[in-house]
Design a protein around this motif. Structure first.
Motif, PDB file in Angstrom:
ATOM      1  N   GLY A  65      -0.959 -22.910  33.406  1.00 14.99           N
ATOM      2  CA  GLY A  65      -0.151 -23.277  32.231  1.00 14.99           C
ATOM      3  C   GLY A  65       1.178 -22.537  32.261  1.00 14.99           C
ATOM      4  N   ILE A  66       2.273 -23.283  32.190  1.00  9.21           N
ATOM      5  CA  ILE A  66       3.573 -22.590  32.124  1.00  9.21           C
ATOM      6  C   ILE A  66       4.403 -23.147  30.970  1.00  9.21           C
ATOM      7  CG2 ILE A  66       3.686 -22.035  34.600  1.00  9.21           C
ATOM      8  CD1 ILE A  66       6.045 -24.279  34.440  1.00  9.21           C
ATOM      9  N   LYS A  67       5.239 -22.274  30.432  1.00  2.00           N
ATOM     10  CA  LYS A  67       6.096 -22.716  29.320  1.00  2.00           C
ATOM     11  C   LYS A  67       7.575 -22.543  29.711  1.00  2.00           C
ATOM     12  CE  LYS A  67       6.890 -22.186  24.383  1.00  2.00           C
ATOM     13  NZ  LYS A  67       6.845 -21.253  23.261  1.00  2.00           N
ATOM     14  N   TRP A  68       8.381 -23.538  29.398  1.00  5.73           N
ATOM     15  CA  TRP A  68       9.821 -23.553  29.637  1.00  5.73           C
ATOM     16  C   TRP A  68      10.460 -22.992  28.375  1.00  5.73           C
ATOM     17  CZ3 TRP A  68      12.898 -23.883  33.584  1.00  5.73           C
ATOM     18  CH2 TRP A  68      14.155 -24.472  33.532  1.00  5.73           C
ATOM     19  N   VAL A  69      11.066 -21.832  28.479  1.00  6.01           N
ATOM     20  CA  VAL A  69      11.509 -21.120  27.270  1.00  6.01           C
ATOM     21  C   VAL A  69      13.015 -20.842  27.308  1.00  6.01           C
ATOM     22  CG1 VAL A  69       9.295 -19.948  26.915  1.00  6.01           C
ATOM     23  CG2 VAL A  69      11.044 -18.846  28.303  1.00  6.01           C
ATOM     24  N   PRO A  70      13.651 -20.721  26.137  1.00  7.13           N
ATOM     25  CA  PRO A  70      15.047 -20.272  26.167  1.00  7.13           C
ATOM     26  C   PRO A  70      15.101 -18.830  26.675  1.00  7.13           C
ATOM     27  CG  PRO A  70      14.242 -20.482  23.899  1.00  7.13           C
ATOM     28  CD  PRO A  70      13.147 -20.969  24.791  1.00  7.13           C
ATOM     29  N   ASN A  71      16.081 -18.535  27.488  1.00  4.74           N
ATOM     30  CA  ASN A  71      16.213 -17.179  28.002  1.00  4.74           C
ATOM     31  C   ASN A  71      16.593 -16.264  26.840  1.00  4.74           C
ATOM     32  OD1 ASN A  71      16.815 -14.816  29.256  1.00  4.74           O
ATOM     33  ND2 ASN A  71      18.121 -15.722  30.830  1.00  4.74           N
TER      34      ASN A  71
ATOM     35  N   LEU B 141      17.395 -18.733  15.296  1.00  4.86           N
ATOM     36  CA  LEU B 141      17.906 -18.648  16.660  1.00  4.86           C
ATOM     37  C   LEU B 141      19.055 -19.631  16.848  1.00  4.86           C
ATOM     38  CD1 LEU B 141      14.680 -18.823  18.861  1.00  4.86           C
ATOM     39  CD2 LEU B 141      16.084 -16.839  18.423  1.00  4.86           C
ATOM     40  N   ILE B 142      20.092 -19.187  17.566  1.00  8.31           N
ATOM     41  CA  ILE B 142      21.136 -20.135  17.962  1.00  8.31           C
ATOM     42  C   ILE B 142      20.794 -20.550  19.391  1.00  8.31           C
ATOM     43  CG2 ILE B 142      23.619 -20.475  18.308  1.00  8.31           C
ATOM     44  CD1 ILE B 142      24.023 -18.031  16.394  1.00  8.31           C
ATOM     45  N   ARG B 143      20.257 -21.758  19.543  1.00 10.11           N
ATOM     46  CA  ARG B 143      19.772 -22.194  20.850  1.00 10.11           C
ATOM     47  C   ARG B 143      20.835 -22.914  21.671  1.00 10.11           C
ATOM     48  NH1 ARG B 143      13.854 -22.734  21.294  1.00 10.11           N
ATOM     49  NH2 ARG B 143      12.941 -21.842  19.445  1.00 10.11           N
ATOM     50  N   GLU B 144      21.920 -23.365  20.989  1.00 10.18           N
ATOM     51  CA  GLU B 144      22.939 -24.149  21.705  1.00 10.18           C
ATOM     52  C   GLU B 144      23.504 -23.341  22.862  1.00 10.18           C
ATOM     53  OE1 GLU B 144      23.459 -24.056  18.069  1.00 10.18           O
ATOM     54  OE2 GLU B 144      22.022 -25.694  18.159  1.00 10.18           O
ATOM     55  N   GLY B 145      23.574 -24.004  24.007  1.00  9.75           N
ATOM     56  CA  GLY B 145      24.197 -23.379  25.180  1.00  9.75           C
ATOM     57  C   GLY B 145      23.337 -22.300  25.817  1.00  9.75           C
ATOM     58  N   VAL B 146      22.108 -22.147  25.343  1.00  6.19           N
ATOM     59  CA  VAL B 146      21.248 -21.110  25.918  1.00  6.19           C
ATOM     60  C   VAL B 146      20.452 -21.706  27.087  1.00  6.19           C
ATOM     61  CG1 VAL B 146      19.324 -19.549  25.474  1.00  6.19           C
ATOM     62  CG2 VAL B 146      21.047 -19.936  23.715  1.00  6.19           C
ATOM     63  N   PRO B 147      20.571 -21.123  28.274  1.00  8.22           N
ATOM     64  CA  PRO B 147      19.827 -21.683  29.401  1.00  8.22           C
ATOM     65  C   PRO B 147      18.329 -21.434  29.249  1.00  8.22           C
ATOM     66  CG  PRO B 147      20.918 -19.636  30.034  1.00  8.22           C
ATOM     67  CD  PRO B 147      21.329 -19.930  28.622  1.00  8.22           C
ATOM     68  N   SER B 148      17.520 -22.345  29.790  1.00  3.66           N
ATOM     69  CA  SER B 148      16.065 -22.141  29.741  1.00  3.66           C
ATOM     70  C   SER B 148      15.554 -21.696  31.099  1.00  3.66           C
ATOM     71  CB  SER B 148      15.371 -23.431  29.318  1.00  3.66           C
ATOM     72  OG  SER B 148      15.618 -23.671  27.953  1.00  3.66           O
TER      73      SER B 148
ATOM     74  N   MET C 162       3.221 -28.458  28.096  1.00  2.27           N
ATOM     75  CA  MET C 162       3.491 -29.392  27.001  1.00  2.27           C
ATOM     76  C   MET C 162       4.878 -29.061  26.480  1.00  2.27           C
ATOM     77  SD  MET C 162       1.912 -29.945  23.242  1.00  2.27           S
ATOM     78  CE  MET C 162       3.311 -29.292  22.358  1.00  2.27           C
ATOM     79  N   ALA C 163       5.800 -29.987  26.629  1.00  2.00           N
ATOM     80  CA  ALA C 163       7.192 -29.672  26.309  1.00  2.00           C
ATOM     81  C   ALA C 163       8.057 -30.921  26.371  1.00  2.00           C
ATOM     82  CB  ALA C 163       7.710 -28.651  27.321  1.00  2.00           C
ATOM     83  N   PRO C 164       9.305 -30.802  25.900  1.00  2.00           N
ATOM     84  CA  PRO C 164      10.253 -31.909  26.090  1.00  2.00           C
ATOM     85  C   PRO C 164      10.563 -32.108  27.587  1.00  2.00           C
ATOM     86  CG  PRO C 164      11.036 -30.346  24.425  1.00  2.00           C
ATOM     87  CD  PRO C 164       9.863 -29.718  25.084  1.00  2.00           C
ATOM     88  N   PRO C 165      11.172 -33.282  27.934  1.00  2.00           N
ATOM     89  CA  PRO C 165      11.345 -33.632  29.351  1.00  2.00           C
ATOM     90  C   PRO C 165      12.055 -32.584  30.221  1.00  2.00           C
ATOM     91  CG  PRO C 165      11.847 -35.514  27.967  1.00  2.00           C
ATOM     92  CD  PRO C 165      11.592 -34.374  27.040  1.00  2.00           C
ATOM     93  N   ALA C 166      12.979 -31.791  29.644  1.00  2.00           N
ATOM     94  CA  ALA C 166      13.725 -30.823  30.464  1.00  2.00           C
ATOM     95  C   ALA C 166      12.802 -29.818  31.150  1.00  2.00           C
ATOM     96  CB  ALA C 166      14.736 -30.082  29.603  1.00  2.00           C
ATOM     97  N   ALA C 167      11.591 -29.645  30.611  1.00  2.00           N
ATOM     98  CA  ALA C 167      10.656 -28.666  31.178  1.00  2.00           C
ATOM     99  C   ALA C 167      10.187 -29.053  32.571  1.00  2.00           C
ATOM    100  CB  ALA C 167       9.465 -28.491  30.249  1.00  2.00           C
ATOM    101  N   ILE C 168      10.539 -30.250  32.997  1.00  2.00           N
ATOM    102  CA  ILE C 168      10.208 -30.667  34.362  1.00  2.00           C
ATOM    103  C   ILE C 168      10.806 -29.665  35.356  1.00  2.00           C
ATOM    104  CG2 ILE C 168      12.110 -32.216  35.082  1.00  2.00           C
ATOM    105  CD1 ILE C 168       9.746 -34.330  35.395  1.00  2.00           C
TER     106      ILE C 168
END
Ligand SMILES: Cc1cc2nc3c(=O)[nH]c(=O)nc-3n(C[C@H](O)[C@H](O)[C@H](O)COP(=O)(O)OP(=O)(O)OC[C@H]3O[C@@H](n4cnc5c(N)ncnc54)[C@H](O)[C@@H]3O)c2cc1C
Length: 267
Positions: free
Chosen positions: A6-12, A25-32, A61-67
């Motif tokens: 199991g892995i999770k794609w997270v904001p850095n 959190l201000i997530r805009e422009g934050v790389p994952s 389980m995540a939005p498509p960018a987690a690919i």
């Protein structure tokens, strides 16, 4: 050994800023990135595969960018990936997230070992491993650091986990779920050739709720009994920003004196 990771794609979170007014959190422009503690889990799973053979499927389980996260661990040597992604899963708390992950694991079928990281850097609840084990009614060992032994015939495995004051060995029957202790492994680097193969041969499947057919009452917001009551923002601790300029030999003495002054180390 058939392993699900199991892995999770997270904001850095090192790049995340807080809005001091709203406390959000201000997530805009934050790389994952792949949750760093999941790289320990990936390394642990890869070592089991190196030793005993088999196959590792990474799931998220995540939005498509987690690919991209799944491609990253495939680049480390994981065989394939499944992304459970559907608007219906959005707004999930840990219960609804673990439910979907448990259903993915059930659908894969015949899994011997489910490997998770200890916790994430963006939510850090450390709930998911225990909850998935509970949905699947499987034994769960957390803070695993090392494999002690594996009896393939009997399907028995033993893991060592370290606590502050002792070490414990757990012997369990497979199938089982584990969480790997953070910082316990040295994750191997990504190989470009594996990553390119993952892109060209596209081994990552996307499972929507059309494939999964889960009860809408158990997923997303509807399946989430937890409510965030509020977020308290800890104010920034100002740094003194003192920099020693000069001879490196003098620097050590200067640093020790400073640490003594601040009471960080005793006189
Ligand atoms: C009320 C509420 C609403 C929420 N709404 C949203 C929302 O709208 N959008 C949103 O993005 N998040 C939302 N969350 C957060 C979401 O529930 C968590 O991100 C998720 O359940 C994982 O929890 P965690 O990060 O604490 O993982 P932990 O339990 O700390 O993770 C332990 C390990 O489990 C594995 N793991 C964790 N998450 C996943 C995953 N998704 N896929 C595969 N493996 C995983 C990793 O190996 C990880 O190291 C919400 C949470 C709450 C409480």
């Amino acid at each position: 050994m058939k392993i699900v990771l199991g892995i999770k794609w997270v904001p850095n979170t090192q790049a995340v800023r807080f809005d001091p007014k709203t406390g959000t959190l201000i997530r805009e422009g934050v790389p994952s990135i792949v949750n760093p503690h999941d790289l320990d889990a990936t390394e642990f799973a890869l070592q089991l595969k190196d030793k005993f053979g088999g196959r590792i499927t990474a799931v998220s389980m995540a939005p498509p960018a987690a690919i991209m996260g799944l491609q990253h661990v495939i680049g480390m040597g994981v065989d394939d990936g499944i992304l459970a992604s559907d608007r219906a899963f959005a707004g999930a708390d840990t219960l609804a997230t673990s439910y979907v992950l448990a259903k993915v694991i059930e659908k894969i079928g015949g899994v011997d070992l489910v490997v998770f990281g200890q916790e994430t850097i963006d939510s850090s609840t450390a709930h998911i491993g225990a909850q998935v084990a509970s949905w699947l009614k499987l034994p769960y060992v957390y803070y695993v650091e090392k494999l002690v032994n594996y009896d393939e015939k009997k399907k028995e495995i033993a893991f060592l986990r370290k606590l502050e004051d002792r070490e414990e060995v757990y012997r369990i029957k497979l199938p089982a779920v584990i969480s790997v202790a953070m910082h316990s492994q040295k994750p191997r680097p990504v190989r470009m050739s594996y990553k390119i193969m993952a892109k060209l041969e596209n081994p990552i499947q996307i499972w929507t709720n059309k494939e999964m057919g889960l009860d809408p009452r158990c997923i997303g917001l509807k399946g989430s009994p937890t409510i965030v009551g509020g977020i308290t923002w800890t104010p920034e601790v100002p740094r003194k920003k003192e920099v020693f300029q000069g001879d490196p030999k003098e620097a050590v003495k200067w640093l020790i004196d400073k640490l003594k002054e601040e009471g960080v180390i005793p006189f």
